[in-house]
Design an enzyme around this catalytic site. Structure first.
Site, PDB file in Angstrom:
ATOM      1  N   ASP A   1       0.781  -1.236   0.000  1.00  0.00           N
ATOM      2  CA  ASP A   1       0.000   0.000   0.000  1.00  0.00           C
ATOM      3  C   ASP A   1       0.814   1.290   0.000  1.00  0.00           C
ATOM      4  OD1 ASP A   1      -2.256   1.622   0.101  1.00  0.00           O
ATOM      5  OD2 ASP A   1      -2.416   1.515   2.264  1.00  0.00           O
TER       6      ASP A   1
ATOM      7  N   CYS B   1     -17.342  -9.145 -14.253  1.00  0.00           N
ATOM      8  CA  CYS B   1     -18.412  -8.247 -13.794  1.00  0.00           C
ATOM      9  C   CYS B   1     -19.643  -8.341 -14.697  1.00  0.00           C
ATOM     10  CB  CYS B   1     -17.924  -6.804 -13.762  1.00  0.00           C
ATOM     11  SG  CYS B   1     -16.721  -6.461 -12.459  1.00  0.00           S
TER      12      CYS B   1
ATOM     13  N   CYS C   1     -23.340  -6.387 -14.679  1.00  0.00           N
ATOM     14  CA  CYS C   1     -23.685  -5.940 -13.326  1.00  0.00           C
ATOM     15  C   CYS C   1     -23.163  -4.530 -13.069  1.00  0.00           C
ATOM     16  CB  CYS C   1     -23.102  -6.898 -12.297  1.00  0.00           C
ATOM     17  SG  CYS C   1     -23.424  -6.425 -10.585  1.00  0.00           S
TER      18      CYS C   1
ATOM     19  N   CYS D   1     -22.390  -2.056  -7.866  1.00  0.00           N
ATOM     20  CA  CYS D   1     -21.493  -1.177  -7.120  1.00  0.00           C
ATOM     21  C   CYS D   1     -21.659   0.271  -7.550  1.00  0.00           C
ATOM     22  CB  CYS D   1     -20.048  -1.626  -7.292  1.00  0.00           C
ATOM     23  SG  CYS D   1     -19.462  -1.694  -9.009  1.00  0.00           S
TER      24      CYS D   1
ATOM     25  N   CYS E   1     -15.536  10.092  -3.001  1.00  0.00           N
ATOM     26  CA  CYS E   1     -15.569   8.800  -2.325  1.00  0.00           C
ATOM     27  C   CYS E   1     -15.634   9.006  -0.811  1.00  0.00           C
ATOM     28  CB  CYS E   1     -14.321   8.003  -2.694  1.00  0.00           C
ATOM     29  SG  CYS E   1     -14.183   6.411  -1.853  1.00  0.00           S
TER      30      CYS E   1
ATOM     31  N   CYS F   1     -15.727   3.295   3.989  1.00  0.00           N
ATOM     32  CA  CYS F   1     -16.998   2.866   3.412  1.00  0.00           C
ATOM     33  C   CYS F   1     -16.803   1.509   2.756  1.00  0.00           C
ATOM     34  CB  CYS F   1     -17.481   3.891   2.384  1.00  0.00           C
ATOM     35  SG  CYS F   1     -19.017   3.459   1.536  1.00  0.00           S
TER      36      CYS F   1
ATOM     37  N   CYS G   1     -21.496  -6.236  -3.959  1.00  0.00           N
ATOM     38  CA  CYS G   1     -20.914  -7.024  -5.055  1.00  0.00           C
ATOM     39  C   CYS G   1     -21.330  -8.489  -4.940  1.00  0.00           C
ATOM     40  CB  CYS G   1     -19.392  -6.907  -5.015  1.00  0.00           C
ATOM     41  SG  CYS G   1     -18.556  -7.909  -6.279  1.00  0.00           S
TER      42      CYS G   1
END
Length: 371
Positions: free
Chosen positions: A147, A202, A205, A208, A228, A255, A262
């Site tokens: 990260d 995906c 769909c 999200c 966001c 969040c 999903c």
């Protein structure tokens, strides 16, 4: 992590045991990494998209992304001798912890923050895995990251076969969903790469995208961080734009909406996986926003030291707590908000004043609670 290894020569040791990769993956799994795959060290597939994303302004105030923009093109910027990238996934589920039964206001916390700060937890595991590798292969060098290094982790995870990048920009695995941290062990060994994830699953769909409370996805696979909730409650240091405040709902830190809805996560949640390596604390699933408003700097530090919640800093967390109270509309929060509105910090004062206005307007029938 191993900063001295960056200056090692680019000469790799003799070709490793052909079974070394399988043994390395087994060692990774023994340390709690559910997912493991090898990608070759090369230019990141999505660097052009990343650069265009930055140019569009979607990063908001995340200046470090601009500062280390070019370093993300190739993993050698992180570890010069790199030849292979072992990508790893450590789950932090279950995706949804049961919320406590209470009649007082609560603020929700993203699943990844319901425990210790994951950086140190994962770095320790990576250091251990690196030491195992160096003991197995004389001349082997490795550097672990998660990260905080300039590596486009999702690109290499897809290339290593761990999953595809979904419409919500999360890496999704068909068996395990998306509730996992990504980490990487960069090594100077030539390890046989795993088959990359070639397709997205995906389909048509858009759950999200449709569920995002602040409409943070201008297009499938594109996140506008400035909208966001995770960015607004964690990274943003100033006031949250007023038009986005209702969308925060009761999220006080981060969040999970785009992951919760999903279908791949719903399927993974019904699986039979063992206990997660991330020690989640149910007590951190929700926080009392009224109590948060009473914390001074020393109390905040003592309460959240060693957790990801400290990233928001006291001002950010108390600002979000005030906004949550304004959204919840509980009149019992008025005394705490009035004290916060008279405090020393301008960001907290403004958020508390807004929340008081919301609660009083709702009590007077001037706020449409059905919207």
């Amino acid at each position: 992590m191993e900063t001295a290894a960056r200056s090692l020569p680019l000469v790799a040791p003799d070709p490793p045991d052909p079974l070394l990769k399988d043994r390395l993956k087994a060692e990774a799994r023994a340390r709690g990494f559910t997912l493991a795959g090898v990608a070759p060290a090369a230019d990141a597939d999505g660097f052009g998209r990343f650069a265009a994303w930055l140019d569009a302004g979607y990063a908001g105030e995340l200046q470090y992304l601009h500062d280390l923009r070019d370093e993300r093109q190739h993993p050698r910027a992180v570890f010069a001798p790199v030849r292979s990238v072992l990508m790893l996934g450590l789950e932090y589920g279950p995706p949804v912890l049961p919320l406590p039964s209470t009649d007082t206001p609560r603020g929700r916390v993203a699943a990844y923050a319901r425990g210790p700060d994951y950086h140190r937890l994962i770095w320790d595991k990576l250091n251990d895995l690196r030491d195992w590798l160096r003991a197995e292969v004389p001349g082997a060098a490795a550097h672990g990251v998660t990260d905080s290094a300039p590596l486009l982790e999702r690109d290499f995870a897809r290339r290593a076969g761990l999953g595809w990048v979904g419409k919500n920009t999360m890496l999704i695995n068909t068996a395990r969903g998306s509730f996992f941290f990504l980490a990487a062990l960069l090594t100077n060994l030539d390890l046989a790469p795993d088959p990359p994830q070639a397709n997205s699953h995906c389909g048509t769909c858009t759950a999200c995208l449709d569920a995002c409370p602040t409409a943070a996805f201008p297009a499938p696979g594109v996140l506008d961080a400035r909208r966001c909730i995770s960015y607004l409650t964690i990274e943003l240091r100033g006031a949250v734009p007023e038009e986005l405040r209702p969308g925060l709902g009761d999220w006080v830190f981060g969040c999970d909406v785009c992951q919760d809805v999903c279908p791949w996560n719903r399927r993974a949640a019904r699986g039979t996986a063992g206990p997660p390596a991330f020690p989640a604390d149910p007590a951190l699933a929700t926080l009392d926003p009224i109590e948060l408003l009473s914390l001074n700097t020393a109390q905040f530090r003592k309460r959240f030291e060693g957790t990801s919640l400290s990233r928001a800093r006291r001002v950010g967390l108390l600002r979000s707590a005030a906004l949550v109270l304004g959204n919840v509309g509980d009149e019992r929060a008025i005394p705490a908000l009035e004290r916060a509105a008279g405090g020393a910090d301008e960001v907290i004062r403004e958020a508390a004043a807004w929340a008081l206005g919301q609660i009083r307007a709702r009590a007077a029938g001037r706020v449409d609670t059905t919207a």
